[in-house]
Design an enzyme around this catalytic site. Structure first.
Site, PDB file in Angstrom:
ATOM      1  CD  GLN A   1     -22.448 -29.761 -32.323  1.00 26.48           C
ATOM      2  OE1 GLN A   1     -22.284 -28.670 -32.850  1.00 26.48           O
ATOM      3  NE2 GLN A   1     -22.239 -29.955 -31.026  1.00 26.48           N
TER       4      GLN A   1
ATOM      5  CB  CYS B   1     -18.250 -29.973 -27.667  1.00 27.42           C
ATOM      6  SG  CYS B   1     -19.198 -30.475 -29.115  1.00 27.42           S
ATOM      7  CG  LEU B   2     -23.702 -26.809 -27.241  1.00 31.92           C
ATOM      8  CD1 LEU B   2     -24.735 -26.154 -28.148  1.00 31.92           C
ATOM      9  CD2 LEU B   2     -23.966 -26.442 -25.784  1.00 31.92           C
TER      10      LEU B   2
ATOM     11  CG  HIS C   1     -15.245 -26.925 -31.501  1.00 30.97           C
ATOM     12  ND1 HIS C   1     -14.877 -27.523 -30.309  1.00 30.97           N
ATOM     13  CD2 HIS C   1     -16.541 -27.320 -31.723  1.00 30.97           C
ATOM     14  CE1 HIS C   1     -15.895 -28.243 -29.848  1.00 30.97           C
ATOM     15  NE2 HIS C   1     -16.920 -28.120 -30.682  1.00 30.97           N
ATOM     16  CD  GLU C   2     -19.065 -25.179 -33.744  1.00 35.62           C
ATOM     17  OE1 GLU C   2     -19.707 -26.184 -34.121  1.00 35.62           O
ATOM     18  OE2 GLU C   2     -18.925 -24.885 -32.547  1.00 35.62           O
TER      19      GLU C   2
ATOM     20  CG  HIS D   1     -18.815 -30.556 -34.627  1.00 37.63           C
ATOM     21  ND1 HIS D   1     -19.037 -31.658 -33.835  1.00 37.63           N
ATOM     22  CD2 HIS D   1     -18.708 -29.499 -33.772  1.00 37.63           C
ATOM     23  CE1 HIS D   1     -19.052 -31.282 -32.561  1.00 37.63           C
ATOM     24  NE2 HIS D   1     -18.850 -29.983 -32.491  1.00 37.63           N
TER      25      HIS D   1
ATOM     26  N   GLY E   1     -21.220 -22.039 -30.741  1.00 38.99           N
ATOM     27  CA  GLY E   1     -21.239 -22.509 -32.122  1.00 38.99           C
ATOM     28  C   GLY E   1     -21.967 -23.840 -32.207  1.00 38.99           C
TER      29      GLY E   1
HETATM   30 NI    NI Z   1     -18.831 -28.900 -30.698  1.00 34.72          NI
END
Ligand code: NI
Length: 177
Positions: free
Chosen positions: A52, A100-101, A142-143, A146, A47
């Site tokens: 981000q 997480c990226l 999670h997304e 953000h 995701g």
């Molecule tokens: Ni993330």
């Protein structure tokens, strides 16, 4: 079409609440979604949120058929979701390992609601509502975090359960899912 740089924890943009999308179907929006898809695919993430990539809009993409980072996770349909809203459908909370990226190489044990309803719209403004549980519910929570400037380490209850993937896997603290 472009693979973009993903902001990492410490970048101020990740802490800012994102703004609602108003111009559905706009060329800049479609280009943003394409960049997000390309970047998520290149980074092999499950995701990604627009913040981000440094864009403060309430846009998330998620979904995969199978993913090497979470080999046991069931498939999640590939989805673009704008202005998402989450409603918990249970008080049950489960902890599981999350990454997480924007926090590369690390994992932490994060509590999430096990069953949610989420709604929002696709990039053309068509409404979308789903009731989901388990990993799918986790990814969406999670997304959406953000979009409110929240990174998963802020949700970890016990920071001893946060660390580098290799160390956690080697020490047996983390069962790779
Ligand atoms: Ni993330």
């Amino acid at each position: 079409m472009a693979i973009c740089k993903v902001l990492r924890m410490g970048a101020p943009g990740l802490l800012e609440p994102a703004l609602p999308v108003k111009r559905f179907g706009a060329p800049e929006l479609l280009a943003l979604v394409e960049d997000m898809d390309d970047t998520m695919a290149a980074e092999e993430g499950v995701g990604l949120a627009a913040v981000q990539l440094g864009v403060g809009l309430r846009v998330i993409v998620f979904g995969f058929d199978d993913n090497f980072r979470y080999p046991d996770a069931p498939p999640v349909p590939k989805t673009v979701l704008l202005n998402p809203v989450i409603q918990p459908l249970t008080e049950n909370v489960e902890e599981d390992w999350e990454g997480c990226l924007s926090v590369p190489g690390m994992r932490g044990l994060v509590p999430r609601c096990t069953r949610i309803r989420y709604s929002g719209s696709d990039s053309a403004g068509r409404p979308l509502t789903r009731e989901v549980s388990g990993f799918h519910a986790r990814v969406v929570q999670h997304e959406c975090d953000h979009l409110d400037g929240i990174l998963y380490p802020q949700r970890i209850r016990d920071l001893r359960r946060f660390g580098f993937i290799e160390e956690l896997a080697e020490s047996g603290s983390m069962t790779l899912r």
